[in-house]
Design a protein around this motif. Structure first.
Motif, PDB file in Angstrom:
ATOM      1  N   ILE A 153     157.926  -4.742 -40.715  1.00 34.47           N
ATOM      2  CA  ILE A 153     159.119  -4.482 -39.212  1.00 34.47           C
ATOM      3  C   ILE A 153     159.674  -5.354 -39.033  1.00 34.47           C
ATOM      4  CG2 ILE A 153     158.955  -4.635 -36.938  1.00 34.47           C
ATOM      5  CD1 ILE A 153     156.024  -2.957 -36.906  1.00 34.47           C
ATOM      6  N   ASN A 154     161.525  -5.853 -39.310  1.00 34.26           N
ATOM      7  CA  ASN A 154     162.286  -6.867 -39.548  1.00 34.26           C
ATOM      8  C   ASN A 154     162.149  -7.357 -40.694  1.00 34.26           C
ATOM      9  OD1 ASN A 154     163.286  -5.413 -37.177  1.00 34.26           O
ATOM     10  ND2 ASN A 154     161.939  -6.344 -35.283  1.00 34.26           N
ATOM     11  N   GLY A 155     161.739  -6.756 -41.767  1.00 34.54           N
ATOM     12  CA  GLY A 155     161.304  -7.768 -42.885  1.00 34.54           C
ATOM     13  C   GLY A 155     160.077  -8.771 -42.837  1.00 34.54           C
ATOM     14  N   GLU A 156     158.893  -8.012 -42.391  1.00 38.65           N
ATOM     15  CA  GLU A 156     157.609  -9.250 -41.545  1.00 38.65           C
ATOM     16  C   GLU A 156     156.280  -8.208 -41.742  1.00 38.65           C
ATOM     17  OE1 GLU A 156     157.945 -12.434 -41.957  1.00 38.65           O
ATOM     18  OE2 GLU A 156     159.442 -12.568 -41.437  1.00 38.65           O
ATOM     19  N   LEU A 157     156.015  -8.527 -42.738  1.00 34.43           N
ATOM     20  CA  LEU A 157     154.151  -7.344 -42.700  1.00 34.43           C
ATOM     21  C   LEU A 157     153.785  -7.481 -42.055  1.00 34.43           C
ATOM     22  CD1 LEU A 157     152.823  -9.050 -46.541  1.00 34.43           C
ATOM     23  CD2 LEU A 157     154.002  -6.426 -45.371  1.00 34.43           C
ATOM     24  N   PHE A 158     153.811  -7.296 -41.353  1.00 31.82           N
ATOM     25  CA  PHE A 158     152.250  -6.854 -40.240  1.00 31.82           C
ATOM     26  C   PHE A 158     150.473  -6.767 -40.212  1.00 31.82           C
ATOM     27  CE2 PHE A 158     154.244  -2.396 -40.683  1.00 31.82           C
ATOM     28  CZ  PHE A 158     152.913  -2.148 -40.152  1.00 31.82           C
ATOM     29  N   PRO A 159     149.959  -6.878 -39.466  1.00 31.94           N
ATOM     30  CA  PRO A 159     148.528  -6.580 -39.276  1.00 31.94           C
ATOM     31  C   PRO A 159     148.446  -4.843 -40.211  1.00 31.94           C
ATOM     32  CG  PRO A 159     148.847  -8.236 -37.833  1.00 31.94           C
ATOM     33  CD  PRO A 159     150.484  -7.785 -37.828  1.00 31.94           C
ATOM     34  N   GLY A 160     147.185  -4.790 -40.948  1.00 31.37           N
ATOM     35  CA  GLY A 160     146.595  -3.036 -40.814  1.00 31.37           C
ATOM     36  C   GLY A 160     148.026  -2.016 -41.331  1.00 31.37           C
ATOM     37  N   GLU A 193     160.686   3.273 -50.818  1.00 27.96           N
ATOM     38  CA  GLU A 193     160.570   3.317 -49.829  1.00 27.96           C
ATOM     39  C   GLU A 193     160.802   3.812 -48.529  1.00 27.96           C
ATOM     40  OE1 GLU A 193     163.522   0.571 -48.722  1.00 27.96           O
ATOM     41  OE2 GLU A 193     162.661  -1.248 -50.132  1.00 27.96           O
ATOM     42  N   ILE A 194     159.705   4.430 -47.617  1.00 28.54           N
ATOM     43  CA  ILE A 194     159.779   5.114 -47.086  1.00 28.54           C
ATOM     44  C   ILE A 194     159.507   4.524 -45.284  1.00 28.54           C
ATOM     45  CG2 ILE A 194     158.332   6.288 -45.687  1.00 28.54           C
ATOM     46  CD1 ILE A 194     156.341   7.194 -47.760  1.00 28.54           C
ATOM     47  N   LYS A 195     160.875   5.559 -44.409  1.00 23.45           N
ATOM     48  CA  LYS A 195     161.102   4.371 -43.896  1.00 23.45           C
ATOM     49  C   LYS A 195     160.735   5.853 -42.717  1.00 23.45           C
ATOM     50  CE  LYS A 195     165.703   2.534 -45.024  1.00 23.45           C
ATOM     51  NZ  LYS A 195     166.709   2.354 -44.636  1.00 23.45           N
ATOM     52  N   VAL A 196     159.754   4.956 -41.290  1.00 19.85           N
ATOM     53  CA  VAL A 196     159.005   5.866 -40.248  1.00 19.85           C
ATOM     54  C   VAL A 196     159.771   4.847 -38.864  1.00 19.85           C
ATOM     55  CG1 VAL A 196     157.926   6.982 -41.669  1.00 19.85           C
ATOM     56  CG2 VAL A 196     157.122   4.990 -40.350  1.00 19.85           C
ATOM     57  N   THR A 197     159.870   5.869 -37.875  1.00 22.38           N
ATOM     58  CA  THR A 197     159.163   4.875 -36.344  1.00 22.38           C
ATOM     59  C   THR A 197     158.398   4.849 -36.006  1.00 22.38           C
ATOM     60  OG1 THR A 197     161.311   4.884 -36.692  1.00 22.38           O
ATOM     61  CG2 THR A 197     160.607   4.948 -34.221  1.00 22.38           C
ATOM     62  N   PHE A 198     157.507   4.497 -35.089  1.00 21.52           N
ATOM     63  CA  PHE A 198     155.892   4.341 -34.665  1.00 21.52           C
ATOM     64  C   PHE A 198     156.632   5.318 -32.962  1.00 21.52           C
ATOM     65  CE2 PHE A 198     155.254   1.177 -37.288  1.00 21.52           C
ATOM     66  CZ  PHE A 198     153.484   1.349 -38.353  1.00 21.52           C
ATOM     67  N   PRO A 199     155.328   6.263 -32.638  1.00 21.37           N
ATOM     68  CA  PRO A 199     155.650   6.534 -31.907  1.00 21.37           C
ATOM     69  C   PRO A 199     155.568   6.025 -30.470  1.00 21.37           C
ATOM     70  CG  PRO A 199     154.016   8.209 -33.168  1.00 21.37           C
ATOM     71  CD  PRO A 199     154.207   6.463 -33.568  1.00 21.37           C
ATOM     72  N   GLN A 200     156.134   6.037 -29.336  1.00 20.65           N
ATOM     73  CA  GLN A 200     155.898   5.474 -27.941  1.00 20.65           C
ATOM     74  C   GLN A 200     154.645   5.727 -27.615  1.00 20.65           C
ATOM     75  OE1 GLN A 200     158.744   3.667 -26.636  1.00 20.65           O
ATOM     76  NE2 GLN A 200     160.191   4.261 -28.184  1.00 20.65           N
ATOM     77  N   ASP A 201     153.636   6.539 -27.640  1.00 18.55           N
ATOM     78  CA  ASP A 201     152.737   5.968 -27.570  1.00 18.55           C
ATOM     79  C   ASP A 201     151.586   6.276 -28.420  1.00 18.55           C
ATOM     80  OD1 ASP A 201     152.719   8.690 -28.925  1.00 18.55           O
ATOM     81  OD2 ASP A 201     152.191  10.100 -27.773  1.00 18.55           O
ATOM     82  N   TYR A 202     151.908   5.439 -29.109  1.00 20.11           N
ATOM     83  CA  TYR A 202     151.477   4.863 -30.540  1.00 20.11           C
ATOM     84  C   TYR A 202     150.444   3.722 -30.166  1.00 20.11           C
ATOM     85  CZ  TYR A 202     150.049   3.382 -35.467  1.00 20.11           C
ATOM     86  OH  TYR A 202     149.312   3.506 -36.237  1.00 20.11           O
ATOM     87  N   HIS A 203     148.746   3.754 -30.633  1.00 18.24           N
ATOM     88  CA  HIS A 203     147.835   3.595 -29.853  1.00 18.24           C
ATOM     89  C   HIS A 203     147.478   1.818 -30.045  1.00 18.24           C
ATOM     90  CE1 HIS A 203     145.843   2.604 -33.894  1.00 18.24           C
ATOM     91  NE2 HIS A 203     146.037   3.260 -33.965  1.00 18.24           N
ATOM     92  N   ALA A 204     148.376   1.045 -30.827  1.00 18.09           N
ATOM     93  CA  ALA A 204     148.438   0.095 -30.893  1.00 18.09           C
ATOM     94  C   ALA A 204     150.176  -0.649 -30.677  1.00 18.09           C
ATOM     95  CB  ALA A 204     148.858  -0.749 -32.920  1.00 18.09           C
ATOM     96  N   GLU A 205     149.975  -0.943 -29.406  1.00 19.19           N
ATOM     97  CA  GLU A 205     151.358  -1.422 -28.189  1.00 19.19           C
ATOM     98  C   GLU A 205     152.223  -2.132 -29.496  1.00 19.19           C
ATOM     99  OE1 GLU A 205     150.617  -2.608 -24.574  1.00 19.19           O
ATOM    100  OE2 GLU A 205     148.721  -0.691 -23.787  1.00 19.19           O
ATOM    101  N   LEU A 207     152.999  -1.542 -31.557  1.00 20.35           N
ATOM    102  CA  LEU A 207     154.061  -1.529 -33.109  1.00 20.35           C
ATOM    103  C   LEU A 207     154.604  -0.010 -32.067  1.00 20.35           C
ATOM    104  CD1 LEU A 207     151.050  -1.172 -35.635  1.00 20.35           C
ATOM    105  CD2 LEU A 207     153.282  -2.486 -35.363  1.00 20.35           C
ATOM    106  N   ALA A 208     154.067   0.526 -30.653  1.00 21.02           N
ATOM    107  CA  ALA A 208     155.108   1.253 -30.366  1.00 21.02           C
ATOM    108  C   ALA A 208     156.330   1.472 -29.948  1.00 21.02           C
ATOM    109  CB  ALA A 208     153.891   1.930 -29.235  1.00 21.02           C
ATOM    110  N   GLY A 209     156.723   2.726 -30.997  1.00 22.24           N
ATOM    111  CA  GLY A 209     157.976   2.377 -31.174  1.00 22.24           C
ATOM    112  C   GLY A 209     158.846   1.610 -31.979  1.00 22.24           C
ATOM    113  N   LYS A 210     158.391   0.914 -32.963  1.00 28.53           N
ATOM    114  CA  LYS A 210     159.285   0.162 -33.712  1.00 28.53           C
ATOM    115  C   LYS A 210     159.886   1.021 -34.487  1.00 28.53           C
ATOM    116  CE  LYS A 210     157.359  -3.999 -31.550  1.00 28.53           C
ATOM    117  NZ  LYS A 210     156.995  -5.563 -32.133  1.00 28.53           N
TER     118      LYS A 210
END
Length: 445
Positions: A153-160, A193-205, A207-210
């Motif tokens: 996300i924004n070029g940075e690895l994120f947990p999980g 490379e696969i681009k996705v958008t996490f749902p607004q109600d994603y369980h990990a807050e 990441l939600a909407g990003k």
């Protein structure tokens, strides 16, 4: 007299614990022990011994039904005087019954035909399919793709967001929406490379909407190889020799399942109607206790799947209290319905006979594949036996509601997918359409 006996019991319990000068341990007379530890300690212990039996007698004498532990206040506890206490008790509420007979309900039975038989056979065919590794080819829906991926996300690895040799069912919606669709068409060894958008109600807050970009490599591809629907298939997956015999069995069991579902729906509707007509002020403690039971059941189902409640809550991003509140309305309805059925049983002067209890023992023994004597012995415990009797009694009330109702049957079109309540002979599950026998689950000794 009862207080004096309790004080003597308290003395015998306490005296071995103290080394009193001039006496061997455990040999000091009672009056010496009382001087040494104080009468408050001795009589306090006596009260702890005496209270349960005295409280039980008081409850029995007043014919009240407590639903929680009492808050007890000692009013008088002295030698030579009566033992006096106050107990604040939450009791089972009064139920003001409304109408519970003569309800009009519609029994909707799902139509079952060759389409449902064919659909069920396809599900069996898919369930018993063999996974074959492909050396070449493109990812298709329903394949198992073994992938490595790194998410940023924004070029940075994120947990999980990273994993290696991850087996993903393509099209199963078990990943971020839009991810598996973009896997389709990729080849073994290909990176993308696969681009996705996490749902607004994603369980990990966090990441939600990003938006995220995953670098994905397909390392292996597995595809289901379906066996042809023929006599050999029937022999492999069931006790039958021919496909036609298997189809006949599926046809019969689907009809039984549809009938069972319709009967359960009728019972649930009648209970709901009777409960809605009853006026009850439910103590909060009864709702809390029911929530506790629901959570215990939920934890049990998680445990069977290899998860703990803490792991599940972490995965959905909720605190335990927040998750607990989601059960409140369901718990309130369940308690309301149960109190209503109990009140109907009382109004109709219903009781559980010895013959009915013995018949239930036989049913449980048959379901658990045990002999009746061992089942009866396992359920001889007071609480277990009373729980079983209570369950039988409520079943009798529901049967009464059914008998007194005006039920009309209606055949309704089945959805494309019949509910997967079971498997056929030789498989797993239950297509009989029977109600789950919860009573049989607690027979272990």
């Amino acid at each position: 007299e009862r207080l004096e006996k309790a004080v003597q019991q308290a003395y015998k319990k306490l005296v071995p614990k103290y080394n009193i000068p001039g006496f061997r341990k455990g040999k000091a007379p009672r009056f010496i022990l009382e001087r040494y530890i104080g009468s408050e300690v001795l009589y306090g212990e006596a009260a702890d011994i005496l209270l349960p039996s005295v409280y039980f007698d008081a409850v029995k004498e007043t014919a009240i039904e407590p639903v929680d532990q009492p808050e007890v206040e000692i009013v008088q506890l002295e030698a030579g005087k009566p033992f006096v206490f106050k107990a604040q008790i939450t009791v089972k509420p009064e139920v003001k019954l409304g109408e519970y007979k003569g309800f009009e309900v519609e029994k909707k039975i799902l139509q079952t035909g060759e389409r449902q038989v064919d659909e069920y056979l396809k599900k069996m065919q898919d369930r018993y399919a063999r996974l074959v590794s492909l050396e070449e080819g493109e990812v298709e829906k329903d394949d198992i793709a073994v992938i490595d991926y790194e998410g940023r996300i924004n070029g940075e690895l994120f947990p999980g967001g990273s994993a290696q040799n991850y087996s993903l069912a393509v099209g199963a919606n078990s990943f971020v929406p839009g991810f598996t669709e973009q896997l389709m068409g990729m080849k073994v060894g290909e990176q993308k490379e696969i681009k996705v958008t996490f749902p607004q109600d994603y369980h990990a807050e966090e990441l939600a909407g990003k938006e995220a970009v995953f670098t994905v490599t397909v390392k292996e591809l597995k595809r289901k190889e379906l066996s042809p629907l023929d006599d050999e298939f029937a022999k492999d997956v069931s006790e039958f020799e021919t496909l036609e015999e298997l189809k006949a069995d599926i046809r019969k069991r689907l009809a039984q399942a549809a009938e069972g579902m319709a009967e359960r729906a009728v019972k649930e509707e009648l209970i709901r109607k009777a409960s809605e007509n009853a006026e009850i002020e439910i103590p909060e403690v009864m709702i809390e206790r029911r929530i506790d039971l629901m959570l215990e059941d939920f934890e049990g189902s998680l445990f069977a799947s290899g998860l703990t409640l803490e792991q599940y809550l972490q995965a959905i991003g909720k605190a335990k209290e927040e998750f607990r509140e989601e059960f409140r309305e369901q718990a309130k309805e369940a308690v309301h319905a149960e109190l209503t059925l109990e009140a109907i049983a009382s109004a109709e002067k219903m009781e559980v006979t010895d013959e009915e209890l013995k018949e239930e023992f036989k049913k449980i023994a048959e379901k658990c594949q045990r002999d009746v004597d061992s089942v009866e012995k396992a359920l001889a415990d007071g609480d277990r036996l009373e729980g079983l009797k209570h369950s039988i009694l409520l079943d009798k009330v529901v049967d009464l509601l059914v008998q007194e109702a005006k039920i009309t049957e209606k055949m309704v079109p089945s959805p494309a997918d019949m509910p997967e309540e079971a498997e056929t002979a030789g498989g797993s599950g239950n297509l009989e359409g029977e109600e789950p026998l919860a009573k049989a689950e607690s027979v272990e000794e």
